[in-house]
Design an enzyme around this catalytic site. Structure first.
Site, PDB file in Angstrom:
ATOM      1  N   PRO A  71      58.823 -64.776  98.582  1.00  0.00           N
ATOM      2  CG  PRO A  71      57.735 -66.830  98.367  1.00  0.00           C
ATOM      3  CD  PRO A  71      58.681 -66.071  99.261  1.00  0.00           C
ATOM      4  CB  CYS A  72      57.606 -60.478  95.428  1.00  0.00           C
ATOM      5  SG  CYS A  72      57.805 -60.999  93.703  1.00  0.00           S
ATOM      6  CD  GLN A  73      54.640 -65.142  93.607  1.00  0.00           C
ATOM      7  OE1 GLN A  73      55.062 -64.912  94.741  1.00  0.00           O
ATOM      8  NE2 GLN A  73      54.916 -66.243  92.956  1.00  0.00           N
ATOM      9  CD1 TRP A  75      54.921 -59.275  99.575  1.00  0.00           C
ATOM     10  CD2 TRP A  75      54.028 -57.516 100.602  1.00  0.00           C
ATOM     11  NE1 TRP A  75      54.936 -59.522 100.922  1.00  0.00           N
ATOM     12  CE2 TRP A  75      54.398 -58.460 101.580  1.00  0.00           C
ATOM     13  CE3 TRP A  75      53.440 -56.320 101.021  1.00  0.00           C
ATOM     14  CZ2 TRP A  75      54.204 -58.254 102.935  1.00  0.00           C
ATOM     15  CZ3 TRP A  75      53.243 -56.113 102.371  1.00  0.00           C
ATOM     16  CH2 TRP A  75      53.627 -57.074 103.316  1.00  0.00           C
TER      17      TRP A  75
END
Length: 331
Positions: A71-73, A75
């Site tokens: 999951p990238c949220q 960053w």
């Protein structure tokens, strides 16, 4: 050539690796809004719906490769940018935990360009070192999907590694000279899009092309702060996971600056300004029309499409991995 997939989402990475000749035998996705889409498009793959935190490595099958996009949220340049201090950022270490326990020949992990922000330097180096300490020769690079047969500007980070005993340093694929633009992927859909029912609810039964429906409703002041239209002969803006922030269709003239951080629609052409449909976003991401997205609310459709790795980009990366394994007589 069996691989396993973590944080699989709608299967963009899996689709690209499949096209290159790999086979995802086991995948993991915790978001219930995605389960139907993944299972119907990858009926031959075992999908484990539990959180990866609760899955012992012993219950994951052996494979030659491990792929995934943690999951990238946390960053994201558009988010709160808490990075590794956010529990979602820490899921990167679950990927590394599985990597260490399963010891595949190679791995590939994808994430947003926001990881490169200076405030994340220490956390990023920590992650890189964990990959190296896991016994892998790490290659790391920022790629723009537009360089790999994808009709959008989309910059993402890729971590790729071969197991150290193979003595291979991964070489990223050379950009493709022939570029794709909006006219190449969505021009034929111009006249057939349908508006959502009551702003976000699906009208899919009436779509002549599956998922060819778009969210309606107002545009926020943030949205109106800059131009949101790319022309037919340009690549799309980055396809995001939020439908309210989907780019506008290229049939409309570019927005006009009317003040500081304020744009407006050109008078007389307001009827042309609509968000791209879920299917148009999927085409721009390089998903084939045979890859269908299942949802009751369009927000889930946009989320699945926007969070995905473009399959064409995944294919070029997978092909490079396969070529380097073959050249070194590993397969």
């Amino acid at each position: 050539m069996n691989i396993i997939s973590l944080f699989s989402g709608a299967g963009g990475l899996d689709l690209g690796f499949e096209k290159a000749g790999f086979n995802t035998i086991w995948a993991n996705e915790y978001d219930k809004d995605i389960w139907e889409t993944f299972e119907k498009n990858f009926s031959y793959t075992k999908l484990d719906r539990r959180s990866i935190v609760n899955i012992p490595s012993s219950e994951i099958p052996d494979a030659i490769g491990l792929i995934g996009g943690p999951p990238c949220q946390s960053w994201s340049e558009a988010g709160k940018s808490r990075g590794i201090d956010d529990h979602r950022g820490q899921l990167f270490f679950e990927f590394i935990r599985v990597l260490r326990d399963k010891k595949p020949l190679f791995f590939l992990a994808e994430n947003v360009s926001g990881m490169l922000a200076s405030r994340h330097n220490e956390a990023l180096e920590n992650i890189k070192n964990h990959f190296r300490q896991s016994g892998y020769k790490l290659s790391f690079k920022l790629l723009n999907a537009h360089d790999y047969s994808v009709a959008q500007d989309r910059k993402r980070l890729f971590f790729v590694g071969f197991r150290e005993d193979l003595n291979i340093s991964f070489e990223f694929p050379t950009p493709i000279k022939t570029k794709k633009y909006l006219k190449d992927v969505i021009l034929d859909l111009k006249e057939s899009a349908l508006p959502a029912i009551n702003k976000t609810y699906t009208n899919i039964d009436d779509c002549t092309v599956f998922n060819h429906e778009y969210m309606t409703g107002d545009f926020s002041s943030m949205y109106m702060s800059r131009n949101r239209v790319r022309a037919w002969d340009e690549p799309s803006f980055t396809i995001q996971a939020g439908g309210r922030h989907a780019p506008l269709h290229p049939q409309a003239p570019k927005m006009q600056k009317v003040g500081e951080d304020k744009q407006a629609f050109i008078g007389g052409y307001e009827y042309l300004y609509r968000r791209l449909s879920v299917r148009e976003c999927a085409r721009i991401q390089s998903f084939p029309d045979t890859h269908r997205f299942y949802y009751q609310n369009l927000t889930a459709g946009y989320k699945m499409v926007g969070n995905a790795v473009p399959p064409n980009l995944a294919y070029h990366l997978a092909k490079s991995i396969l070529n380097q394994l073959n050249i070194n007589h590993i397969l």
